[in-house]
Every structure is written in structure tokens, then in C-alpha cells.
Design a protein around this motif. Structure first.
Motif, PDB file in Angstrom:
ATOM      1  N   ASN A 320       0.872  -1.179   0.000  1.00  0.00           N
ATOM      2  CA  ASN A 320       0.000   0.000   0.000  1.00  0.00           C
ATOM      3  C   ASN A 320       0.905   1.224   0.000  1.00  0.00           C
ATOM      4  N   SER A 322       0.479   4.114   0.640  1.00  0.00           N
ATOM      5  CA  SER A 322       0.233   5.037   1.753  1.00  0.00           C
ATOM      6  C   SER A 322       1.167   4.783   2.928  1.00  0.00           C
ATOM      7  N   ALA A 323       1.667   3.542   3.058  1.00  0.00           N
ATOM      8  CA  ALA A 323       2.511   3.210   4.214  1.00  0.00           C
ATOM      9  C   ALA A 323       3.778   4.051   4.225  1.00  0.00           C
ATOM     10  N   ARG A 332       1.585   4.702  10.117  1.00  0.00           N
ATOM     11  CA  ARG A 332       2.399   3.824   9.268  1.00  0.00           C
ATOM     12  C   ARG A 332       2.441   2.405   9.849  1.00  0.00           C
ATOM     13  N   LEU A 335      -0.672   0.535   8.982  1.00  0.00           N
ATOM     14  CA  LEU A 335      -0.677   0.095   7.584  1.00  0.00           C
ATOM     15  C   LEU A 335       0.263  -1.091   7.378  1.00  0.00           C
ATOM     16  N   GLU A 338      -1.552  -4.145   8.539  1.00  0.00           N
ATOM     17  CA  GLU A 338      -2.561  -4.537   7.544  1.00  0.00           C
ATOM     18  C   GLU A 338      -1.900  -5.290   6.394  1.00  0.00           C
TER      19      GLU A 338
END
Length: 668
Positions: A320, A322-323, A332, A335, A338
Motif C-alpha cells: 500500500n 500510503s505506508a 504507518r 498500515l 494490515e
């Protein structure tokens, strides 16, 4: 005075609670109390212990002491031996400190009590508890005996109640190192009596030592009382051993990808598993272009950046963006977890644990990632390096036994590999001082880290000199041989050190005042005499007698010293290799269940490894001779049929000679 602690106290746990000066002082008080009336009972202790400064009248009244001692042991007419006296002393001292909150000046053993005997001053990590509970729930969910107690609720203290019968920890050890405990030896009735619980805890502690756990200041009573910080400490070590089990070249030969040539392979083999895990992590991070070097599982991973890069390399399909873009470390970390979930990777930590830098939980997380997906090449071309490395199974087994034995001594240095970690001589000096207190000249010893090679040689020269003083066979062995990591010479030294230790324990237990050394022949004769006393025709001609491979002799020996310990319906005929191994595994577990601290493997019995057979026999003998005569099977006495022991001593033993730990029998 060399060997003084060993002479006064046979229990290693007690040896670690006092300095030699404190033991001498307490022994003097004990002897003086005993002389006044010819004997010393529990009922005498409240008044007589008021003379001792630490647990004296400034903290407790005689009535307080009497009430506390009666709670510990209701039979006030029972005679007290020195080791039991020490245990009452330690517990009274802890009680006084906890009751009064005394901030007065205390001796060093009082400082120990604040750290290890009272639970009031200990906190535990709820995150770690929750993580370990999740691990237990996952790995033991299908166990026939435990499934009625699982899953454990991590928000409660149920874990500490469930461990009180000893079964869960025994099962957890077998998850970490399969086959360590023969489950036929575990007491698994629904309701266990105190004796059976104590046996399970004894089996657990001796087995934990045998797989590399450090349990020096932990006793069976700590589990029975559910002392949370100590229980979690043992569970943490067991789980760590399980999670790091694959971090070696034997289990994961693909790890050679981390090095360039055979010299580096040898260095890699000598590293502890945590260091190999860090090296693997940095190897993968380099692929991701991550510039920093991760040197620990705490501060270096708190921002979760290293994790984000690591998982992107190992499982890009679940990444991802976004991490890496996240500005907030906690976000972070969430994420990252996840991402791990999408990989199907087990993890028992939270984002908060990552940003707080919990070293145990972060190490467990990285180990889980490695187990699930290590990202190493499956090609075998690099594994050709391994073909040139000697694979001596016997050396490997002996190294393992000596390593775990040394770690059980409670040295400050934890040994990961005897051929590497002993080369500076320090750990050997520590071990020698534990076995024969006062024998090391610490003024000329060099403490690690040692940069100058000649300083290492100085330490190892002293090691060799002490070995000669102890009459070890060290022909043509010099300190430099240890510094150079000469495997055969190091193993030869360690074997003699282990053998010396058990012979001294036997000598100090009963016959130290008579100056007679215990020999291998004495041990052999004792074992044969014990077995023949049961009207058995089994006999051990020597410690390399091939007939020992079926296990029958040792099962009969164990049954002779404690008839109830062997369930003969579980014993095989020992004809096939599988039957021999089943008997050998059972022998090791029931010996540990009795209280023997042994480090051999089933193969050492089936293949009749002379050294390990000697240590097994001597350990059973040591356990038996420690027991009070009244606790032995009916009809067995000190001298029954034991002519070789009579020649060692025709005199009665003194106060310190045969005192046994009453705590081992659940009396304290």
C-alpha cells in the motif's frame, strides 16, 4: 575458600541467592541455634530467628514470625535442615519488607528479594501477555488436554491460573522444540494433587534448561504461586526459541545467500539467531534501497519505515503506497500490520507496540515474517559452500549439551555457540568460578569486550592452568588453542569440566569432610547395586555397555530410586530402533520429572554415548542421595548394599552434608 558454597548448599538456586560471606554467617547462626537444644524444629524458628538482623524484631514480632511460618508449613515439630532454614529466612525477609515497607539498609540478598521473591514490586507488560496468550491459543488450540481451557482471554489473569498445574508449559516446550518432553511423563489428570503438580513443574523447568532457557532464579513454587513476571519470562523464552528455530543453515540452507564465500559462511554459522535475523532483514532492506542499517528490534524500527520497506520487498503484491507516504509513525505502523495480515503472516503485536519499540514483540514479528516468507533464493548453486563444511553430528550434539549446561549455571554471558563464544576465555572463567568458587584469580582476568588478542590468550591460559589444578587431562593444550576455536580441544575441556562438576556435587553432598573423591567406578557400582536390590538381573558393565541402548537398565534404575515414577505399561521391549528411541525419550523425561538436570538427547542413550550415559547415571545418583531417608522407598537406606559408599565414609555426615531442598517436595 574454594568450593565453600557448594559444600554448604547443594541447591544451585540457593547458591545464587547469597554471597559466600552471607552463607558462612547464616551457617554459623544455624549451627549455634541447633547446638542449644541438640536439634532445631520449625517451632523453634520464630524466637531464634529474631537474632538475625534482617528479619529481626525491628520488622516483625515473634508472633508475626510464628504465624507466617505456620502458614508456610503447619507441622511445627518437623526438623529443619540448613537449606530449609535458608528458604524460611528468604521468605521471612520478603514478608518483613512487604509488610513494613522498610526502606532501611539491607544486605545483597534483600536486594535480590525485591527483584525476585515478592511480586508486589513487579509489573508485567500487558501487551506481551496478550501476545503470548494469542500464540498459545493459536499453537495449542487442538491439544486434547488443553482445548477445554483454551482460548485464554488475554484481558484476564487466566493464563497464570492455567499454568499452575504445569501441563501448559510442558506442552509449549514441545511446540518450540518437538519431542523434548515425552508427553507420557506429564501428569494430566483433571485434578492434580500438589505432588503431581510439582512433578510437572520440575519436568518443565529441567526441560526448559535443556532447550536453552535461562531459569536460574526460578523454582517450582513460582509456578505454583503463579508469579506473573517469572511465568511470562519463561513463556517469552520458550516462544523465542520456537520463532528463531529456523534461523540456522541446517534448517534454512538458503541463508548462505547472505554471504559471499565459505569464510563468511562459518562466521554466519557462529552468529546467534537474533543476529542472523537482523542480517537477513538488512539484506532484504538493501534490495528495497533502504539506506539505514537496523541494529536492534527497538529504536531502529519504532518509526515502522523499515517494516514498510521490508514487506514491500517480500510481498509487493500486497503493498500500500500510503505506508511509506504516511507522516505519522503510528499510522504507518497500522498500515504495516494490515500489509502483514494480507500476506497471511501471523502477528501478535499492535501498532502501539511497534512505535513504543517493544524489543520482544518486534523480534517476534520479524521472526514470524521470516517463517512465513523469507524471500531467499530456492536455487542451490550457493549452497555448494555448505558441502565443504564438516558436518559432524557427534560434535554438534556435544556442543549443544555443553552449551545448554553452561547456560544453566547462571553466568552473565549467554552462550550461543561454544566454539565462538568461549574464545575470549571469560565465559569459561565464569563457569569455573561457579563450579569451584574462589578458584579464579579475577585480578588478572580481562573482561569483555576484549580487543587485544593477547588479552584473550591471558584469560585462556588461566583457564588451562585451573584445569590442570583440577587434574584435567590437558596434554599439549594451551590457551591459544581455545582462542583459535579448536573444536575437539574445547569439547574435551568442557567434558572434563562437566564431569568434575557432577563428581564434586556428589562428593560435597555426603562425603566432603572425609576427603575421599567419588569416582566413575563408584557411580557404576552404585547404579548396579540399586538395580540389583530390586531383584533384577540387569547390569551395566561400563558406561559404554551396548546393552544399555534398549533403555531397560535405566528404567529399572529410575524405578529402584522412585518406584512410582515409571509406568511400565508405557515401556516398550526396546527391540527395534523406534522402540529404543521411545524408551530413551521416556527415560529422559521421567529423570527430569524427578529433578535431574540433564542435557542429553535420546540418541545419546540409543547409541550409548559414554559421556552422556555417565552424566545421566550420576544425575540420578545425585538426586537419590539428596532425598531425606524418610522420603525414600521403603526398605532403601543409605548403606543398603552400597559397599562402595561405606568405604568412602563409615562416619555419620555433618549438618551440611546431606541436606536436601524441602521445597522440591512441596513442603515450602
Amino acid at each position: 575458600m574454594s568450593g565453600y558454597v557448594g559444600i554448604l548448599v547443594s541447591d544451585p538456586w540457593l547458591q545464587n541467592q547469597f554471597t559466600q560471606v552471607e552463607l558462612r554467617s547464616l551457617k554459623s547462626h544455624f549451627v549455634s541455634m541447633k547446638r542449644e537444644s541438640g536439634k532445631l524444629t520449625l517451632g523453634d524458628l520464630p524466637a531464634k530467628m529474631s537474632r538475625l538482623k534482617v528479619v529481626g524484631s525491628e520488622n516483625l514480632t515473634d508472633q508475626d514470625r510464628a504465624s507466617f511460618i505456620q502458614d508456610l508449613h503447619p507441622n511445627l515439630d518437623e526438623d529443619v535442615d540448613f537449606e530449609f532454614f535458608l528458604r524460611v529466612y528468604l521468605k521471612l525477609q520478603a514478608h518483613a519488607t512487604a509488610t513494613t515497607g522498610s526502606g532501611g539498609k539491607n544486605n545483597s540478598s534483600s536486594a535480590f528479594l525485591k527483584a525476585a521473591t515478592t511480586t508486589l514490586l513487579h509489573t508485567i507488560s500487558e501487551s506481551e501477555k496478550a501476545s503470548y496468550v494469542a500464540h498459545i491459543n493459536n499453537y495449542l488450540a487442538q491439544d486434547d488436554f488443553l482445548k477445554k481451557y483454551l482460548p485464554i482471554d488475554p484481558s484476564t489473569n487466566d493464563l497464570f491460573e492455567i499454568v499452575k498445574d504445569g501441563v501448559l508449559l510442558c506442552k509449549l516446550i514441545n511446540v518450540a522444540v518437538p519431542g523434548t518432553i515425552d508427553e507420557r511423563a506429564i501428569n494430566t489428570k483433571r485434578v492434580l494433587n500438589p505432588w503431581e503438580r510439582n512433578e510437572n513443574h520440575t519436568l518443565c523447568l529441567n526441560s526448559a534448561k535443556a532447550v536453552g532457557c535461562t531459569v536460574v532464579n526460578i523454582g517450582t513454587q513460582d509456578f505454583i504461586e503463579g508469579r506473573r513476571h517469572l511465568v511470562l519470562g519463561v513463556i517469552s523464552q520458550i516462544i523465542k526459541i520456537q520463532l528463531l528455530a529456523d534461523l540456522n543453515l541446517k534448517k534454512t540452507p538458503q541463508l548462505v545467500e547472505l554471504v559471499d564465500d565459505s569464510k563468511d559462511v562459518e562466521e554466519l554459522m557462529s552468529l546467534p539467531p537474533e543476529k542472523i535475523l537482523l542480517r537477513w532483514m538488512n539484506f532484504q532492506l538493501k534490495k528495497a534501497g533502504y539506506k539505514k542499517i537496523v541494529t536492534n528490534f527497538s529504536s531502529d524500527v519504532k518509526d515502522a519505515e523499515a517494516y514498510a520497506h521490508l514487506l514491500n520487498v517480500l510481498a509487493p503484491e500486497h503493498s500500500n503506497p500510503s505506508a511509506l507516504a504516511a507522516k505519522n509513525p503510528l499510522e504507518r505502523a497500522k498500515l504495516v500490520l494490515e500489509h502483514a495480515d494480507r500476506m497471511g503472516c501471523k502477528r501478535y503485536l499492535t501498532a502501539k507496540d511497534i512505535v513504543e519499540g517493544s524489543p520482544n514483540l518486534n523480534l517476534a514479528f520479524v521472526a514470524h515474517i521470516f517463517q512465513h516468507r523469507n524471500g531467499l533464493s530456492t536455487q542451490t548453486k550457493q549452497i555448494s559452500f555448505l558441502e565443504n563444511l564438516a558436518d559432524d553430528t557427534q560434535i554438534s550434539r556435544e556442543e549443544r549439551a555443553f552449551r545448554f549446561w553452561m547456560n544453566s549455571l547462571g553466568n552473565s554471558t549467554y552462550i550461543n555457540n561454544v566454539f565462538e563464544d568461549l574464545r575470549n576465555g571469560w565465559a569459561l572463567l565464569e563457569s569455573l568460578d561457579k563450579i569451584s568458587p574462589g578458584i579464579v584469580n579475577w585480578k588478572i582476568a580481562n573482561k569483555p569486550p576484549i580487543k587485544m588478542p593477547f588479552r584473550k590468550v591471558e584469560n585462556c591460559n588461566q583457564v588451562v592452568k585451573i584445569g590442570k589444578q583440577l587434574k584435567f587431562s590437558l596434554v599439549n593444550i594451551a590457551g591459544n588453542d581455545i582462542v583459535q576455536g579448536n573444536k575437539k580441544l574445547i569439547l574435551a575441556y568442557l567434558w572434563q569440566l562437566m564431569r568434575y562438576n557432577i563428581l564434586q556435587l556428589l562428593k560435597n553432598l555426603r562425603f566432603h569432610s572425609h576427603g575421599k573423591e567419588i569416582t566413575d567406578a563408584d557411580i557404576l557400582e552404585w547404579a548396579n547395586t540399586k538395580v540389583s536390590s530390586t531383584r533384577s538381573h540387569s547390569r551395566m558393565n561400563s558406561f559404554k555397555d551396548k546393552s544399555l541402548s534398549d533403555g531397560t537398565f535405566f528404567l529399572e534404575l529410575l524405578s529402584a530410586v522412585q518406584p512410582r515414577v515409571v509406568n511400565w505399561s508405557l515401556v516398550t521391549k526396546g527391540v527395534t530402533d523406534d522402540e529404543k528411541k521411545m524408551n530413551a525419550t521416556y527415560i529422559i523425561s521421567i529423570a527430569r520429572k524427578l529433578g535431574c538436570s540433564i542435557f542429553l538427547l535420546p540418541e545419546d542413550i540409543t547409541e550409548v554415548n559414554q559421556k552422556m550415559i555417565l552424566t545421566l547415571t550420576a544425575s540420578i545418583m545425585y538426586w537419590f542421595l539428596k532425598q531425606p531417608v524418610e522420603d525414600r522407598p521403603s526398605g532403601i537406606s543409605d548403606s543398603e548394599g552400597s559397599s562402595q559408599l561405606e568405604t568412602i565414609s563409615n562416619s555419620t555426615t555433618d549438618d551440611s552434608a546431606s541436606e536436601s531442598s524441602m521445597e522440591e517436595h512441596g513442603n515450602l
